[in-house]
Motif scaffolding. Structure first.
Motif, PDB file in Angstrom:
ATOM      1  N   TYR A  85       1.813  17.222  18.231  1.00  0.00           N
ATOM      2  CA  TYR A  85       2.167  16.261  19.273  1.00  0.00           C
ATOM      3  C   TYR A  85       2.783  17.029  20.445  1.00  0.00           C
ATOM      4  N   PHE A  86       2.041  17.112  21.519  1.00  0.00           N
ATOM      5  CA  PHE A  86       2.523  17.810  22.721  1.00  0.00           C
ATOM      6  C   PHE A  86       2.899  16.757  23.765  1.00  0.00           C
ATOM      7  N   GLN A  87       4.211  16.591  23.944  1.00  0.00           N
ATOM      8  CA  GLN A  87       4.682  15.541  24.855  1.00  0.00           C
ATOM      9  C   GLN A  87       4.236  15.851  26.292  1.00  0.00           C
ATOM     10  N   SER A  88       4.059  14.799  27.082  1.00  0.00           N
ATOM     11  CA  SER A  88       3.588  14.962  28.473  1.00  0.00           C
ATOM     12  C   SER A  88       4.556  15.784  29.307  1.00  0.00           C
ATOM     13  N   ASP A  89       5.848  15.733  28.937  1.00  0.00           N
ATOM     14  CA  ASP A  89       6.852  16.423  29.762  1.00  0.00           C
ATOM     15  C   ASP A  89       7.355  17.700  29.083  1.00  0.00           C
ATOM     16  N   ASP A  90       6.559  18.252  28.188  1.00  0.00           N
ATOM     17  CA  ASP A  90       6.973  19.466  27.483  1.00  0.00           C
ATOM     18  C   ASP A  90       6.550  20.694  28.300  1.00  0.00           C
ATOM     19  N   LEU A  91       7.525  21.271  28.976  1.00  0.00           N
ATOM     20  CA  LEU A  91       7.222  22.391  29.867  1.00  0.00           C
ATOM     21  C   LEU A  91       7.032  23.699  29.104  1.00  0.00           C
ATOM     22  N   THR A  92       7.260  23.677  27.777  1.00  0.00           N
ATOM     23  CA  THR A  92       7.123  24.924  27.006  1.00  0.00           C
ATOM     24  C   THR A  92       5.690  25.153  26.534  1.00  0.00           C
ATOM     25  N   VAL A  93       4.787  24.218  26.821  1.00  0.00           N
ATOM     26  CA  VAL A  93       3.379  24.415  26.409  1.00  0.00           C
ATOM     27  C   VAL A  93       2.505  24.443  27.658  1.00  0.00           C
ATOM     28  N   PRO A  94       1.357  25.136  27.594  1.00  0.00           N
ATOM     29  CA  PRO A  94       0.465  25.127  28.757  1.00  0.00           C
ATOM     30  C   PRO A  94       0.114  23.690  29.152  1.00  0.00           C
ATOM     31  N   GLU A  95      -0.113  23.485  30.416  1.00  0.00           N
ATOM     32  CA  GLU A  95      -0.325  22.137  30.936  1.00  0.00           C
ATOM     33  C   GLU A  95      -1.460  21.403  30.219  1.00  0.00           C
ATOM     34  N   GLU A  96      -2.500  22.163  29.871  1.00  0.00           N
ATOM     35  CA  GLU A  96      -3.675  21.497  29.278  1.00  0.00           C
ATOM     36  C   GLU A  96      -3.356  20.841  27.921  1.00  0.00           C
ATOM     37  N   PHE A  97      -2.273  21.302  27.243  1.00  0.00           N
ATOM     38  CA  PHE A  97      -1.903  20.709  25.957  1.00  0.00           C
ATOM     39  C   PHE A  97      -1.132  19.398  26.132  1.00  0.00           C
ATOM     40  N   ARG A  98      -0.507  19.232  27.296  1.00  0.00           N
ATOM     41  CA  ARG A  98       0.462  18.137  27.448  1.00  0.00           C
ATOM     42  C   ARG A  98      -0.225  16.775  27.369  1.00  0.00           C
ATOM     43  N   GLY A  99       0.398  15.879  26.628  1.00  0.00           N
ATOM     44  CA  GLY A  99      -0.156  14.523  26.474  1.00  0.00           C
ATOM     45  C   GLY A  99      -1.189  14.409  25.355  1.00  0.00           C
ATOM     46  N   ILE A 100      -1.376  15.490  24.593  1.00  0.00           N
ATOM     47  CA  ILE A 100      -2.317  15.420  23.461  1.00  0.00           C
ATOM     48  C   ILE A 100      -1.525  15.246  22.162  1.00  0.00           C
ATOM     49  N   GLY A 101      -1.855  14.218  21.423  1.00  0.00           N
ATOM     50  CA  GLY A 101      -1.262  13.997  20.097  1.00  0.00           C
ATOM     51  C   GLY A 101      -2.394  13.775  19.105  1.00  0.00           C
ATOM     52  N   ILE A 102      -2.374  14.521  18.015  1.00  0.00           N
ATOM     53  CA  ILE A 102      -3.450  14.384  17.027  1.00  0.00           C
ATOM     54  C   ILE A 102      -2.854  14.320  15.629  1.00  0.00           C
ATOM     55  N   ARG A 103      -3.269  13.314  14.883  1.00  0.00           N
ATOM     56  CA  ARG A 103      -2.913  13.226  13.454  1.00  0.00           C
ATOM     57  C   ARG A 103      -4.182  12.816  12.711  1.00  0.00           C
ATOM     58  N   ILE A 104      -4.357  13.381  11.534  1.00  0.00           N
ATOM     59  CA  ILE A 104      -5.433  12.943  10.628  1.00  0.00           C
ATOM     60  C   ILE A 104      -4.748  12.622   9.310  1.00  0.00           C
ATOM     61  N   GLU A 105      -4.977  11.403   8.817  1.00  0.00           N
ATOM     62  CA  GLU A 105      -4.238  10.943   7.625  1.00  0.00           C
ATOM     63  C   GLU A 105      -5.195  10.300   6.626  1.00  0.00           C
ATOM     64  N   ASP A 106      -5.134  10.796   5.393  1.00  0.00           N
ATOM     65  CA  ASP A 106      -5.939  10.211   4.317  1.00  0.00           C
ATOM     66  C   ASP A 106      -5.062   9.893   3.122  1.00  0.00           C
ATOM     67  N   ASP A 107      -5.606   9.053   2.241  1.00  0.00           N
ATOM     68  CA  ASP A 107      -4.875   8.567   1.067  1.00  0.00           C
ATOM     69  C   ASP A 107      -5.482   9.228  -0.172  1.00  0.00           C
ATOM     70  N   ILE A 108      -4.670  10.039  -0.827  1.00  0.00           N
ATOM     71  CA  ILE A 108      -5.188  10.943  -1.851  1.00  0.00           C
ATOM     72  C   ILE A 108      -4.635  10.562  -3.228  1.00  0.00           C
ATOM     73  N   LEU A 109      -5.552  10.302  -4.145  1.00  0.00           N
ATOM     74  CA  LEU A 109      -5.191  10.019  -5.541  1.00  0.00           C
ATOM     75  C   LEU A 109      -5.149  11.327  -6.321  1.00  0.00           C
TER      76      LEU A 109
END
Ligand code: GLY
Ligand code: MN
Ligand code: MN
Length: 487
Positions: free
Chosen positions: A434-458
Motif C-alpha cells: 500500500y503506497f499512500q498518495s502522499d508518501d514522499l519516500t517512494v517514487p511518484e509512480e508508486f503513489r496511490g497504488i494499493g494491492i492485496r490478493i486474498e484467498d481462503d485456504i483450508l
C-alpha cells in the motif's frame, strides 16, 4: 410498519409488557379485542425434519460440556440493536450460540446445565409463539402479527434436536441456580444483569477463550458451508466485473450494491462491510465509505465475502485493473504481491507454525521493496528485522475464518497465533502493498497504488486447498478472465 392500532397500543402503554401482564388494551374496544382472539387456524407443524447440522451441534455441545463438568454454561444469542425508536438494525446472533445450536433466533439463550446425574443437559430458551388470548400477538409491538410467525417451542425442538423452553422463564431458572456458572457476556444485557452476582469476569474470559478455541478446527459441515460461501463469492466478483465500465466511471456504491445483491440472494448477507476501493482508495485498508468512483486506468481493490445462510463467511480480495489491463507499474507491484501470496499459501500445511505463512509472504515483499531501493542502504535482512517493510505492508498476512470473518479471535494465543496448523483449519492468506498518495519516500509512480490478493485456504492432511480458487490470481489470468466476462 406503523399503524393506528399499534400506535394506540404504544402511546397508551408506556410499559410494553403491561399488555401482556394485565390484559389491558389501550385504545382498543373490548369488542375488537375479543374479536381478535378467535378465528385463527391451528398452524402447528408436527412433521419437521431436524436441520442438517444437529449431529454436529450435539457433538460440539458435548465437547464444551466436557470441559466444564458440573458447571452451568449460559450462551446468549443476543438482542436486536435499536437503530431509532421502533426500528432495529438487522439482527445477527452471536456466533457461539449459532455454533452450538444451529439456530438464529434473537433473544434466545442456550443453557447447558448439570442434570441430576451430573451430566450436562442442554436447553434452548426461546420466545414461544405470541399469545392470542392476551392480545400479545397483535398489541405487543414485537408480536407475531408485526414481526412474522415464529416457530413454536415444539417446532424448534423438532428442528434443533434439543429441549426448548420459554425464555421468559429463564430469569427464574438462573435465580435458582446454586453451583458454579459461566456466561458468554456482552450479548444479552438482561442475562448479564441476572447473573451479575453469580459470575466472575476472570472465569467468563476463560469461558469465552474456550468457546473461541473450539472453533479453530472446522468439521465437515462447516467446511462444506465455507466452500459454498466461497463459490457464491466468486460469482459476486464476476457480477462486479460485468458492471465495471471500461469507458465510463463506475460508482463504488454500485460495486458495493452489485456484490450485495449476490450475497443477499445466495446467502444471508455480506460477512463484513465490503471494501470497494478504487484508485488511491485502494491504499486505505478499511475503505468502506465506498463513495468514490472506479475510473478506467485505475485499480479496484475489492475485498468482499458472502455470508452463507448458515452464517459462515468467505473473505476474498482481488485487485483488478478497471479497464481490463494492468499498466506496467501496476503489474510490477501486483506481481510482487502475487509472488508473496503464493509463498504464503505454500507455507500452509499441517504441523507448520501458524506464523510461518506470514513470514514467508512478508519476506518476499521485503525482498521486492529492497530491490526497488526503498530501504536505502540497509540490507533486506536488517530492514526486515527492524520491521521497516511494514510502512507499506501494514497488516498481518491473514487470520482464521469461519462464522466470523476474524474467527476465533478470543482463542488463547498458544492455540492460535503461537500455535500449529492442523487439518480442518481455514485461514486467509492476504499480503498486500500500500503506497499512500502522499508518501514522499517512494517514487511518484508508486503513489496511490494499493494491492492485496486474498484467498481462503483450508488446511488438509496433505497440505492445503484454496477454497476461493474459482477466481484467478496471476495478472495474466486476471486480465483474461475479465476479458472473457465482458465478451
Ligand atoms: N475483510 C477483512 C479482512 O480481510 O481481514
Ligand atoms: Mn481477511
Ligand atoms: Mn478481506
Amino acid at each position: 410498519m406503523s399503524d393506528s392500532l399499534q400506535e394506540a397500543a404504544v402511546t397508551e402503554e408506556t410499559d410494553e409488557n403491561r399488555t401482556r401482564k394485565n390484559g389491558l388494551y389501550g385504545g382498543v374496544s373490548t369488542e375488537l379485542a375479543e374479536n381478535m382472539k378467535q378465528g385463527w387456524a391451528d398452524t402447528e407443524r408436527r412433521d419437521l425434519k431436524p436441520i442438517a447440522q444437529t449431529v454436529h451441534t450435539a457433538r460440539r455441545r458435548a465437547a464444551l460440556a466436557a470441559r466444564f463438568p458440573g458447571e452451568l454454561l449460559v450462551i446468549p444469542a443476543g438482542n436486536p440493536k435499536v437503530r431509532a425508536n421502533d426500528t432495529a438494525y438487522p439482527f445477527r446472533p452471536s456466533s457461539d450460540y449459532v455454533y452450538l445450536t444451529g439456530d438464529q433466533s434473537q433473544d434466545a439463550v442456550l443453557v447447558l446445565g448439570p442434570g441430576q446425574d451430573g451430566a450436562h443437559e442442554a436447553a434452548a430458551y426461546l420466545l414461544p409463539r405470541s399469545d392470542r388470548e392476551s392480545g400479545e400477538f397483535w398489541l405487543d409491538y414485537h408480536g407475531e402479527l408485526w414481526d412474522g410467525r415464529r416457530n413454536s417451542l415444539g417446532e424448534n425442538e423438532q428442528l434443533l434436536g434439543l429441549p426448548c423452553r420459554d425464555v421468559r422463564t429463564l430469569t427464574e431458572r438462573l435465580a435458582a441456580a446454586t453451583g458454579p456458572i459461566r456466561l458468554l457476556r456482552g450479548y444479552d444485557a438482561h442475562v448479564d444483569a441476572a447473573l451479575s452476582d453469580k459470575v466472575t469476569a476472570e472465569r467468563d474470559i476463560e469461558f469465552r477463550a474456550a468457546l473461541s478455541g473450539m472453533r479453530l478446527v472446522k468439521d465437515e459441515f462447516e467446511i462444506a458451508d465455507l466452500r459454498r460461501a466461497c463459490q457464491a463469492t466468486v460469482r459476486g466478483f464476476e457480477d462486479v466485473v460485468r458492471v465495471l465500465g471500461t469507458d465510463t466511471p463506475t460508482p463504488e456504491r454500485a460495486i458495493e450494491g452489485t456484490f450485495f445483491m449476490r450475497a443477499r440472494t445466495e446467502g444471508n448477507d455480506v460477512g463484513y462491510a465490503s471494501v470497494c476501493a478504487a484508485g488511491p482508495h485502494s491504499t486505505t485498508l478499511h475503505w468502506v465509505r465506498n463513495d468514490g468512483e472506479a475510473r478506467p486506468g485505475d485499480l479496484l481493490l475489492l475485498d468482499a465475502g458472502v455470508e452463507s445462510r448458515n452464517l459462515y463467511t468467505a473473505d476474498v480480495t482481488r485487485t483488478l485493473p478497471v479497464d481490463g489491463r494492468f499498466t506496467s507499474i501496476q503489474r510490477k507491484v501486483y506481481d510482487a504481491v502475487y509472488e508473496a501470496q503464493s509463498a504464503g499459501i505454500a507455507a500452509v500445511k499441517p504441523g507448520a507454525a501458524y506464523r510461518d505463512f506470514h513470514h514467508a509472504a512478508q519476506r518476499v515483499l521485503a525482498g521486492h521493496l529492497a530491490a526497488w531501493g526503498l530501504f536505502g542502504d540497509r540490507s533486506v535482512d536488517e530492514a526486515y528485522e527492524l520491521g521497516l517493510h511494514r510502512r507499506w505492508t501494514l497488516t498481518g498476512t491473514g487470520h482464521m475464518l469461519g462464522l466470523d470473518v476474524h474467527d476465533c479471535a478470543k482463542a488463547r494465543t498458544e492455540l492460535y497465533v503461537d500455535g500449529t496448523l492442523e487439518a480442518g483449519m481455514v485461514l486467509t492468506v492476504e499480503p498486500g502493498l500500500y503506497f499512500q498518495s502522499d508518501d514522499l519516500t517512494v517514487p511518484e509512480e508508486f503513489r496511490g497504488i494499493g494491492i492485496r490478493i486474498e484467498d481462503d485456504i483450508l488446511v488438509t492432511e496433505a497440505g492445503h486447498e484454496n477454497l476461493s480458487a474459482g477466481l484467478p490470481r496471476a495478472a495474466d489470468e486476471v486480465e483474461a478472465w475479465m476479458a472473457r466476462l465482458r465478451s
